[in-house]
Design an enzyme around this catalytic site. Structure first.
Site, mmCIF file in Angstrom:
data_model
loop_
_atom_site.group_PDB
_atom_site.id
_atom_site.type_symbol
_atom_site.label_atom_id
_atom_site.label_comp_id
_atom_site.label_asym_id
_atom_site.label_seq_id
_atom_site.Cartn_x
_atom_site.Cartn_y
_atom_site.Cartn_z
ATOM 1 N N CYS A 74 38.305 31.400 34.536
ATOM 2 C CA CYS A 74 37.920 32.637 35.315
ATOM 3 C C CYS A 74 39.326 33.416 35.503
ATOM 4 C CB CYS A 74 37.617 32.263 36.798
ATOM 5 S SG CYS A 74 36.306 31.116 36.753
ATOM 6 N N GLU A 114 36.797 41.490 22.478
ATOM 7 C CA GLU A 114 35.761 40.664 22.388
ATOM 8 C C GLU A 114 34.518 41.008 23.586
ATOM 9 O OE1 GLU A 114 38.906 39.662 22.799
ATOM 10 O OE2 GLU A 114 39.139 38.013 23.953
ATOM 11 N N CYS A 144 42.823 33.867 43.917
ATOM 12 C CA CYS A 144 42.532 35.315 43.973
ATOM 13 C C CYS A 144 42.945 36.160 45.181
ATOM 14 C CB CYS A 144 41.010 35.739 43.616
ATOM 15 S SG CYS A 144 40.584 34.769 41.855
ATOM 16 N N LYS A 201 42.494 41.695 35.231
ATOM 17 C CA LYS A 201 41.095 41.843 35.096
ATOM 18 C C LYS A 201 41.021 43.419 34.185
ATOM 19 C CE LYS A 201 38.952 38.521 37.132
ATOM 20 N NZ LYS A 201 38.137 37.681 36.167
ATOM 21 N N GLU A 205 29.636 26.648 33.741
ATOM 22 C CA GLU A 205 30.727 25.899 33.521
ATOM 23 C C GLU A 205 30.405 24.190 33.925
ATOM 24 O OE1 GLU A 205 34.463 27.992 34.113
ATOM 25 O OE2 GLU A 205 34.626 26.320 35.580
ATOM 26 N N GLU A 256 41.869 42.173 31.063
ATOM 27 C CA GLU A 256 40.451 41.205 30.578
ATOM 28 C C GLU A 256 39.656 42.388 29.934
ATOM 29 O OE1 GLU A 256 38.147 37.376 32.118
ATOM 30 O OE2 GLU A 256 38.213 39.147 33.555
ATOM 31 N N SER A 261 37.414 26.128 29.161
ATOM 32 C CA SER A 261 36.061 26.386 29.064
ATOM 33 C C SER A 261 35.859 27.467 28.497
ATOM 34 C CB SER A 261 35.459 26.482 30.842
ATOM 35 O OG SER A 261 34.401 27.259 30.703
ATOM 36 N N GLU A 315 28.891 22.764 31.072
ATOM 37 C CA GLU A 315 29.793 22.580 30.015
ATOM 38 C C GLU A 315 30.489 21.436 29.968
ATOM 39 O OE1 GLU A 315 32.445 25.774 29.363
ATOM 40 O OE2 GLU A 315 33.179 24.980 27.378
#
Lengths: 597, 396, 152
Positions: free
Chosen positions: A311, A378, A527, A370, A285, A373, A331, A288
């Site tokens: 994230c 994908e 988190c 999560k 990141e 996710e 990102s 990036e």
């Protein structure tokens, strides 16, 4: 703040006088005296509702009882918290709640950690008088992350307030009227088909078992028991400072090494660390960001800035619904969990000589999103499901308790290698501002070749629980390669809780965002306050967990992601270079536009 | 004292003519110019001396409400006319709006002047939608008149959509702001933080007309009516087993017996005063019960029942109404109403013992003190007064 | 769909995007379209920058905000005790027979829906009913059925 001294008022509570600042609620005034008034719809994170009526008190001269959470104390007030009238009405209210609640506590996921159960226990509602009104509702398991059981709902609206006020998502609402009033979604649809971000704040704010995570504990046990499977576990940064609460420790205890031992005892074959891929995220990141800055500043190319972190899967789903025209600002880095998955099933599997098909990757996450996710179509970069099961901190707590492990007597252990070593930068991912701090530690050094000029590497301005934090960092003394950045004031912002994310995005939408880089975490506190964390979670507890994380950081051998020897190794060995071919294949992703309403 | 229907009507009409404030035909708009020149303190004095209390049912002193709002410092204030008349058995506001809208608007203008509000709203219940064209026309004329007088006050009309609870003033505000009509926590009261967070006076239709008449008549005959505690007159909606039904303006303070003698069919066994949220007065208490704040308060609903009626059925009708019309947010009201409905059914069908009725009465008493707003608090009124006076009818 | 979009936009343009205009907007769309559809609620939410769940919560609170396809004409019969005492049940039966539907239903030709309402404010002239916004009082079974003619 203000020069004016706050006006003080005097009241008596159950005969004892107390002086409090004006506008203190009766509930808080009582707290000062050590008088506990029970509550249900009240939650310190949320605005006052005053609808459950459990916290009623008698105020002399008042015709009716007053909800102490919603009523400010006024000078001279005579308050009785436990009079016969109060007790009778309160018992009635509890009995009424029990009559519309499916009370099979022994079969409830929240058994032992339910506020209604505790209240019923306190008031010994052992001979229910009233007629059972609860409906045998279908449990909504449409979502891979959250399940909703209306028959256990007491309609306190805490979930709706969390979803609306904290998160600005408003997937949940109060609908219908009177006896039919219920907590639902748009057009009474199942959770999977609305704008729910799976953040789980409804779950951590629910006092009963009406909203819970989808529980995959049995599936994980099955995998562990299966001798043909190599079960890999990864632990998110925020777990090590909160799992203690699930096993009887006080909030804010750092138990990383004991956690490792506990996981081994549970039977996981490899005990690895998401902190490692947190470090990896920083490398990818950070590069990036530099790539985008180069394009923007040096090449004057049109590139999406500010760049925003990716994230937090609750945040990702939120932006996909709410601000889908701005997905290019995200990102392309996967979250640490999803970087870990494909690396485990490719690089690590090869290293340890396990067929990836026989590998099961389990994540322990502070997060319910999560789960969603990991299930995104994908997320199969390894050719298989990259992460097979996601457990919350609470579910891991359950497994540890089921296995009869006494946390206080555990010896310390170390993570396996490789994908097990991490730095303080990876650790602080768990708190709001942590990704930013970790990224700045690395980015500044990449640009200037020097350590970021903050005492002991602690970038204090990006820490803490204020909703939107900002910082400016002047770049001076750049390396030759980044000369075009000389003198640039790098502007960053941090938002946590989706309501704050909304503010930041509204600014971006209006074209007035002054920032280069923004960190957004879906949950208040980041988190450490995630939807999968131990219940209760309050600001006091969030602060304790965050402090523990910063403590972990300070005690680490390495404090910067690029110093992590395993990170260096994996680039040499496997990934070759940041943003390289392999990275793109395994570590980066794309996003989808979703319906706004 | 047995009277024929004609004799009753003659007496009622004589009484009405003597009182005659609400429906008296006056040019209230024409007179407004004069009123608007009065000192605010003078207006407040008239209202205070009149002893007028809110005619919607709750009976808060009107003077005090205006005074509290007038004392608030704010860049914006509002006057709202509560025309969400939804109490079963009440229909007087409808007739007042049909026939005397100008006087309602005039009352709002007077209030607006006193408290300093440039905007007013009439919140009309959806069931009275057919009045919208009439009220819109009258309102436009009124706004023009305000303009001509050079007064900064504009009226607007808002409609409800079938929710009884929106008659509760904070629920009404929520509804006007585009939310579910759920009652707010109090304090703060609307006079401090009302519509859009600004100081707001909400008065019932009838109250506003009385304000107009009191100010126009400089006090006038209003205060000569009624009793010490219940000053003035009141518009009653009379229905049920009555010889004379309809809408009548009467002096406050008469006993139920006097009322029944005038309106009843000669066989009245109970009068429900104040609608589904009011009190049931049985025959044996007719003589001792005064209609007014010292006895049974009422927003005007008077339902008469004769000996052919089942009090169980009546109670069920009220309780089912409450169960449906509760907003549902607070526990005592939402669940309590359901328990009362299911409870009396269970007793009637012998699924629960007769003594369960005592448990339900206790529950109703808790609902009275524990509910968030007036709706839940008042469910106990019909429940307890009917159960205590007609216990046998409920059980058997 | 095209048509319904127009109603929503028209309503939002007429009243404005402020939250306090939500009820008038819902009322107008409901009146012109006869009920509020899923797509319309979604569109209202989007136009007003509200969440669709929020709008749904508001709409379901009000009993006149019909959320299912209804007949062109909506009959609401008062079910308060006084109307009941004056024979409300016989009115319901007569209308059910005449329309060939049960309480709560809509005729197959979508001309009428038959519903109950809480007090509509005509207790002294019960039984009473509304057809759309028009009031019918002192009903007899014959009068009630006759009233339908106006809408046939």
């Amino acid at each position: 703040m203000s020069e004016n001294k706050q006006k003080m008022i005097s009241v008596t509570i159950d005969g004892t006088p107390v002086t409090v600042p004006e506008n203190t609620t009766i509930l808080d005034a009582a707290k000062l005296l050590g008088v506990h008034i029970p509550t249900l719809c009240h939650h310190e994170d949320l605005c006052v509702a005053g609808n459950c009526r459990v916290c009623m008190v008698e105020v002399k001269g008042s015709r009716t009882l007053q909800a102490s959470c919603a009523t400010p104390a006024s000078d001279g007030m005579e308050i009785y918290t436990n009079s016969r009238l109060v007790r009778t009405a309160r018992k009635h209210v509890i009995e009424l709640l029990l009559s519309e609640h499916r009370g099979d506590c022994l079969r409830c996921y929240r058994n032992g950690n339910c506020e209604l159960q505790a209240l019923a226990n306190e008031y010994r509602i052992d001979q229910g008088v009233f007629i059972d009104l609860h409906k045998e509702d279908q449990v909504d398991i449409s979502s891979p992350a959250i399940q909703k059981d209306d028959s256990k709902c007491i309609r306190c609206q805490r979930c709706v307030r969390a979803c609306t006020e904290l998160q600005s998502v408003s997937a949940l609402c109060v609908a219908h009227k009177g006896a039919d009033m219920r907590i639902t979604t748009f057009w009474d649809k199942a959770l999977a088909y609305v704008v729910c971000t799976n953040c789980g704040q409804c779950v951590t704010h629910c006092p009963t078992g009406a909203l819970t995570e989808r529980n995959y504990v049995e599936d994980v046990w099955d995998a562990i028991y299966d001798p043909t499977k190599h079960v890999v576990v990864q632990t998110a940064p925020a777990i090590r400072v909160s799992i203690g609460e699930e096993v009887g420790l006080e909030p804010g205890q750092r138990v990383t090494k004991r956690l490792v031992t506990a996981l081994r005892r549970l039977g996981f074959d490899s005990v690895l660390d998401t902190d490692f891929t947190a470090d990896l995220t920083i490398i990818e990141e950070g590069n990036e960001l530099l790539h985008r800055l180069t394009k923007a500043v040096r090449d004057k190319e049109d590139v999406a800035l500010p760049m925003i972190t990716s994230c937090s899967p609750g945040w990702i789903k939120y932006i996909e619904h709410e601000f889908s025209n701005h997905l290019d600002h995200l990102s392309t880095c996967k979250s640490p969990q999803q970087m870990f998955g494909p690396l485990a099933k490719t690089y690590y599997a090869e290293k340890i000589g396990v067929d990836p098909k026989d590998m099961v990757v389990v994540s322990i996450m502070p997060c319910t999103a999560k789960k969603f996710e990991a299930a995104r179509p994908e997320m199969m970069a390894s050719g298989l499901r990259d992460v097979d099961y996601v457990l919350t901190t609470r579910e891991l707590g359950l497994m540890i308790r089921q296995a009869g492990i006494d946390f206080t007597k555990l010896e310390e252990g170390d993570y396996d290698s490789i994908l097990g070593k991490s730095t303080g930068a990876g650790a602080i991912f768990g708190a709001t501002g942590g990704v930013m701090e970790a990224a700045l530690r690395t980015a500044y050094e990449l640009i200037t070749g020097r350590e970021i000029p903050f005492e002991n590497l602690n970038i204090k301005p990006v820490r803490g629980l204020s909703g939107v934090k900002e910082a400016t960092l002047k770049i001076e003394g750049t390396l030759e390669k980044y000369k075009f950045l000389e003198g640039v004031e790098l502007k960053v912002a941090i938002g946590h809780g989706l309501a704050n994310a909304r503010k930041i995005m509204k600014q971006l939408e209006s074209g007035e965002s002054p920032y280069h880089f923004i960190e957004i975490m879906a949950c208040p506190g980041g988190c450490i306050g995630g939807g999968g964390q131990p219940i209760p979670t309050t600001d006091e507890i969030r602060t304790k967990r965050a402090n523990a994380i910063y403590d972990e950081d300070e005690k680490m051998q390495y404090r910067k992601s690029h110093d992590n020897p395993e990170i260096i190794e994996i680039y040499e060995d496997f990934l070759k270079e940041p943003l390289g071919h392999k990275s793109h294949e395994l570590l980066h992703t794309s996003y989808v536009k979703r319906e706004k309403n | 004292m047995v009277m024929t229907r004609e004799e009753k009507l003659a007496r009622i009409n004589a009484h009405q003519e003597r009182v005659n404030l609400i429906f008296e035909k006056i040019d209230s708009l024409g007179l407004l110019g004069k009123v608007m020149k009065l000192e605010n303190s003078k207006i407040l004095e008239y209202i205070k001396e009149s002893g007028l209390k809110g005619r919607g049912g709750a009976g808060f002193p009107t003077y005090l409400k205006w005074k509290l709002a007038a004392d608030q410092k704010s860049d914006m204030k509002y006057v709202i006319c509560n025309a969400d008349e939804g109490e079963p058995g009440t229909f007087k506001d409808r007739k007042i709006l049909e026939e005397q809208a100008d006087k309602v608007f005039a009352g709002m203008a007077i209030c607006a002047k006193v408290i300093g509000a440039p905007e007013g709203y009439v919140y009309l219940r959806g069931e009275y939608n057919y009045l919208v064209p009439l009220l819109t026309t009258k309102m436009n004329a009124f706004n023009d008149e305000m303009n001509k007088l050079g007064l900064n006050f504009t009226l607007k009309l808002r409609s409800g959509s079938g929710a009884y609870i929106c008659g509760e003033e904070t629920a009404l505000i929520e509804s006007m702001e585009g939310y579910r009509g759920e009652a707010r926590n109090k304090p703060p009261y609307p006079v401090e933080k009302g519509y859009l967070g600004k100081p707001t006076v909400i008065n019932n239709v009838e109250t506003l007309v009385y304000c107009t008449m009191i100010v126009l008549n400089e006090g006038g005959k209003f205060k000569t009516f009624g009793t010490e505690i219940s000053a003035g007159s009141k518009v009653f909606s009379v229905s049920g087993d009555a010889d004379v039904e309809g809408i009548y303006e009467l002096e406050l303070g008469m006993t139920i017996q006097e009322f029944v003698d005038l309106f009843g069919d000669g066989d009245t066994k109970a009068v429900q005063v104040g609608g589904a949220s009011g009190f049931c007065v049985p025959r044996k208490k007719f003589k001792e019960t005064i209609i007014g704040f010292e006895g049974v308060p009422t927003g005007g609903s008077m339902m008469l029942f004769n000996s052919t009626r089942s009090m169980y059925h009546i109670l069920m009708n009220y309780m089912e109404f409450m169960q449906e019309e509760s907003c549902g947010q607070c526990t005592p009201c939402r669940v309590g109403c359901q328990q009362l409905v299911k409870g009396i059914q269970a007793i009637k069908h012998k699924k629960r013992p007769a003594t369960y009725l005592d448990d339900l009465v206790k529950l109703a008493k808790s609902m009275r003190v524990a509910s968030k707003c007036g709706l839940g608090q008042s469910v106990a009124n019909p429940f307890i007064s009917i159960v205590e006076n007609f216990r046998e009818e409920i059980i058997y | 769909m095209q048509g319904s979009e127009n109603i929503v936009r028209k309503a939002v343009r007429k009243y404005g995007k402020g939250r306090e205009n939500l009820l008038p907007i819902l009322q107008m769309v409901r009146k012109e379209h006869n009920y509020l559809s899923e797509d319309q609620l979604r569109e209202i939410a989007t136009e007003m920058d509200l969440s669709s769940a929020d709008v749904y919560g508001v709409a379901t609170f009000y009993s006149f905000m019909d959320m299912q396809p209804k007949g062109k004409n909506i009959i609401r019969i008062c079910k308060t005790i006084t109307c009941f005492m004056k024979g409300k049940d016989s009115i319901v039966s007569a209308l059910e027979d005449a329309l060939g539907i049960k309480m709560g239903e809509t005729t197959p030709d979508r001309k009428f829906s038959l519903l109950e309402a809480n007090c509509i404010g005509w207790c002294h002239k019960g039984p009473a009913m509304l057809i759309n916004d028009k009031v019918y009082t002192e009903l007899t079974p014959e009068k009630a059925v006759q009233a339908l003619d106006e809408y046939m």
